[in-house]
Scaffold this motif. Structure first.
Motif, mmCIF file in Angstrom:
data_model
loop_
_atom_site.group_PDB
_atom_site.id
_atom_site.type_symbol
_atom_site.label_atom_id
_atom_site.label_comp_id
_atom_site.label_asym_id
_atom_site.label_seq_id
_atom_site.Cartn_x
_atom_site.Cartn_y
_atom_site.Cartn_z
ATOM 1 N N PHE A 6 47.170 38.077 54.236
ATOM 2 C CA PHE A 6 47.767 37.442 53.069
ATOM 3 C C PHE A 6 46.814 37.508 51.886
ATOM 4 O O PHE A 6 45.616 37.323 52.037
ATOM 5 N N LYS A 8 46.551 35.540 48.420
ATOM 6 C CA LYS A 8 47.061 34.406 47.652
ATOM 7 C C LYS A 8 46.532 34.497 46.230
ATOM 8 O O LYS A 8 45.337 34.669 46.017
ATOM 9 N N SER A 13 42.959 34.058 39.449
ATOM 10 C CA SER A 13 43.509 35.411 39.571
ATOM 11 C C SER A 13 43.928 35.957 38.215
ATOM 12 O O SER A 13 44.150 35.201 37.267
ATOM 13 N N SER A 86 52.374 33.316 43.352
ATOM 14 C CA SER A 86 52.855 34.262 44.356
ATOM 15 C C SER A 86 51.788 34.521 45.409
ATOM 16 O O SER A 86 50.614 34.236 45.210
ATOM 17 N N PHE A 87 52.225 35.092 46.533
ATOM 18 C CA PHE A 87 51.283 35.628 47.502
ATOM 19 C C PHE A 87 51.873 36.892 48.101
ATOM 20 O O PHE A 87 53.079 37.088 48.090
ATOM 21 N N GLN A 89 52.025 39.535 51.434
ATOM 22 C CA GLN A 89 51.878 39.572 52.882
ATOM 23 C C GLN A 89 51.915 41.026 53.324
ATOM 24 O O GLN A 89 52.850 41.750 53.008
ATOM 25 N N GLY A 117 42.275 37.792 43.919
ATOM 26 C CA GLY A 117 42.925 36.782 44.737
ATOM 27 C C GLY A 117 42.086 36.357 45.920
ATOM 28 O O GLY A 117 40.939 36.763 46.086
#
Length: 132
Positions: A6, A8, A13, A86-87, A89, A117
């Motif tokens: 992940f 993040k 960021s 947002s993240f 994956q 991030g």
């Protein structure tokens, strides 16, 4: 069983929200810079550095490869809510090959560094690419 990494997006960021199209652009950028490295070394490095074909479907990216030692990985973008950033994956299926795991680690580090991030690797360890 599938494994996940992940990224993040946090307060430090570059962006707080990202789309699948922007992630796809980052992969094209990655492919471009690795091809330039290959040109400098007089070696066809781009096929080794990015052995995948990027396709967008149902809100996520599918990176698939016909190269020996590679199979498939998925990249999705999600938002935890309107106020939450947002993240990303990155998912490897249980039948993923060693090449996929290595490239997924490489790509996740590249994306996290580019976006500044917080990266949670497949083994659960965290890497921070933003100023804390």
């Amino acid at each position: 069983m599938a494994s996940h990494a992940f990224i993040k997006l946090v307060g430090g960021s570059i962006k707080q929200y990202i789309t699948v199209d922007e992630v796809e652009e980052l992969f094209h950028y990655y492919k471009d810079i690795t091809s330039k490295t290959g040109e400098q070394l007089n070696f066809a490095y781009e096929s080794s550095a990015f052995p995948y074909e990027c396709k967008q479907a149902n809100g996520y990216l599918t990176l698939s490869s016909e190269e020996r030692g590679y199979s498939k990985m998925y990249v999705g973008v999600s938002s935890a809510g309107d106020e939450q950033p947002s993240f990303l994956q990155i998912t490897l299926l249980s039948d993923s090959k060693y090449g996929d795991k290595n490239k997924a680690n490489e790509f996740s580090k590249f994306l996290a560094k580019k976006l500044k991030g917080e990266l949670t690797l497949f083994n659960g360890r965290k890497m921070y690419y933003y100023k804390r």
